[in-house]
Design a protein around this motif. Structure first.
Motif, short mmCIF file in Angstrom:
data_model
loop_
_atom_site.label_atom_id
_atom_site.label_comp_id
_atom_site.label_asym_id
_atom_site.label_seq_id
_atom_site.Cartn_x
_atom_site.Cartn_y
_atom_site.Cartn_z
N GLY A 10 0.81 -1.23 0.00
CA GLY A 10 0.00 0.00 0.00
C GLY A 10 0.83 1.27 0.00
O GLY A 10 0.29 2.38 0.07
N ALA A 11 2.15 1.13 -0.10
CA ALA A 11 3.03 2.31 0.02
C ALA A 11 2.74 3.38 -1.03
O ALA A 11 2.75 4.58 -0.73
CB ALA A 11 4.49 1.85 -0.09
N CYS A 12 2.49 2.96 -2.27
CA CYS A 12 2.29 3.97 -3.34
C CYS A 12 1.02 4.77 -3.12
O CYS A 12 0.93 5.92 -3.53
CB CYS A 12 2.30 3.31 -4.71
SG CYS A 12 1.11 1.98 -4.92
N CYS A 13 0.02 4.17 -2.49
CA CYS A 13 -1.26 4.86 -2.25
C CYS A 13 -1.14 5.85 -1.10
O CYS A 13 -2.10 6.60 -0.83
CB CYS A 13 -2.34 3.83 -1.93
SG CYS A 13 -2.51 2.54 -3.18
N ALA A 14 -0.02 5.86 -0.44
CA ALA A 14 0.23 6.79 0.66
C ALA A 14 1.54 7.53 0.44
O ALA A 14 2.31 7.76 1.38
CB ALA A 14 0.25 6.03 1.99
N LEU A 15 1.79 7.85 -0.83
CA LEU A 15 3.01 8.60 -1.14
C LEU A 15 2.81 9.56 -2.31
O LEU A 15 3.20 10.72 -2.24
CB LEU A 15 4.15 7.64 -1.48
CG LEU A 15 5.50 8.33 -1.69
CD1 LEU A 15 5.99 8.97 -0.40
CD2 LEU A 15 6.54 7.34 -2.22
N PHE A 16 2.18 9.08 -3.39
CA PHE A 16 2.02 9.90 -4.60
C PHE A 16 0.63 10.51 -4.67
O PHE A 16 -0.33 9.94 -4.14
CB PHE A 16 2.23 9.03 -5.84
CG PHE A 16 3.57 8.36 -5.90
CD1 PHE A 16 4.73 9.12 -5.98
CD2 PHE A 16 3.67 6.98 -5.87
CE1 PHE A 16 5.97 8.50 -6.03
CE2 PHE A 16 4.90 6.35 -5.92
CZ PHE A 16 6.07 7.11 -6.00
N ARG A 17 0.53 11.64 -5.38
CA ARG A 17 -0.80 12.19 -5.68
C ARG A 17 -1.37 11.41 -6.85
O ARG A 17 -0.77 11.36 -7.92
CB ARG A 17 -0.70 13.67 -6.04
CG ARG A 17 -2.07 14.33 -6.16
CD ARG A 17 -1.98 15.81 -6.43
NE ARG A 17 -1.59 16.09 -7.80
CZ ARG A 17 -1.51 17.30 -8.33
NH1 ARG A 17 -1.75 18.36 -7.56
NH2 ARG A 17 -1.15 17.48 -9.57
#
Ligand code: SF4
Ligand code: SF4
Length: 124
Positions: A10-17
């Protein structure tokens, strides 16, 4: 049971716009991204609510990063979400996946991340 490694990341969903054209929203496309879960960026673009914040985290991401997560609009997610490829899913590297995981203190995926202990490809 064999699972997709994204379900424990889930890291990308809590890093990029996560931004995309407004025409992908349910307001304009039946079955599109639910409009009430997006926020206007400009005349052409919207973003998933939460990914426009600092620090970003998509309002649709449920669970704990690096443990167990899911996207509550998975079937209706935008093109930008569908096109974000986890590393080695298609036998290709993904520097953005690696970067997102590193920010959250997670090791990069490897080709073996997509194999079961028995050596079979993992189910998505
Ligand atoms: S809509 Fe789903 S896949 Fe896209 S950023 Fe949000 S949680 Fe992630
Ligand atoms: S950072 Fe990579 S492994 Fe993690 S959820 Fe995103 S695509 Fe999947």
């Amino acid at each position: 049971m064999i699972i997709n490694p994204c379900t424990s990341c889930g890291a990308c969903c809590a890093l990029f716009r996560a931004s995309f054209y407004w025409s992908e929203t349910s307001e304009f496309t039946p079955g599109g991204v639910p409009s009430h879960l997006t926020v206007k960026i400009n005349d052409f673009m919207v973003a998933m609510k939460g990914t426009d914040k600092t620090p970003p985290r998509c309002d649709c991401l449920v669970g704990e990063i690096g443990q167990s997560v899911y996207c509550k609009i998975y079937e209706n997610r935008s093109s930008v979400c569908r096109e974000f490829k986890p590393a080695w899913e298609d036998n290709l590297p993904s520097p953005r996946c690696d970067y997102a995981r590193s920010v959250w203190g997670l090791e990069p995926l490897t080709p073996d991340s997509w194999r079961s202990p028995e050596g079979y490809p993992k189910a998505a």
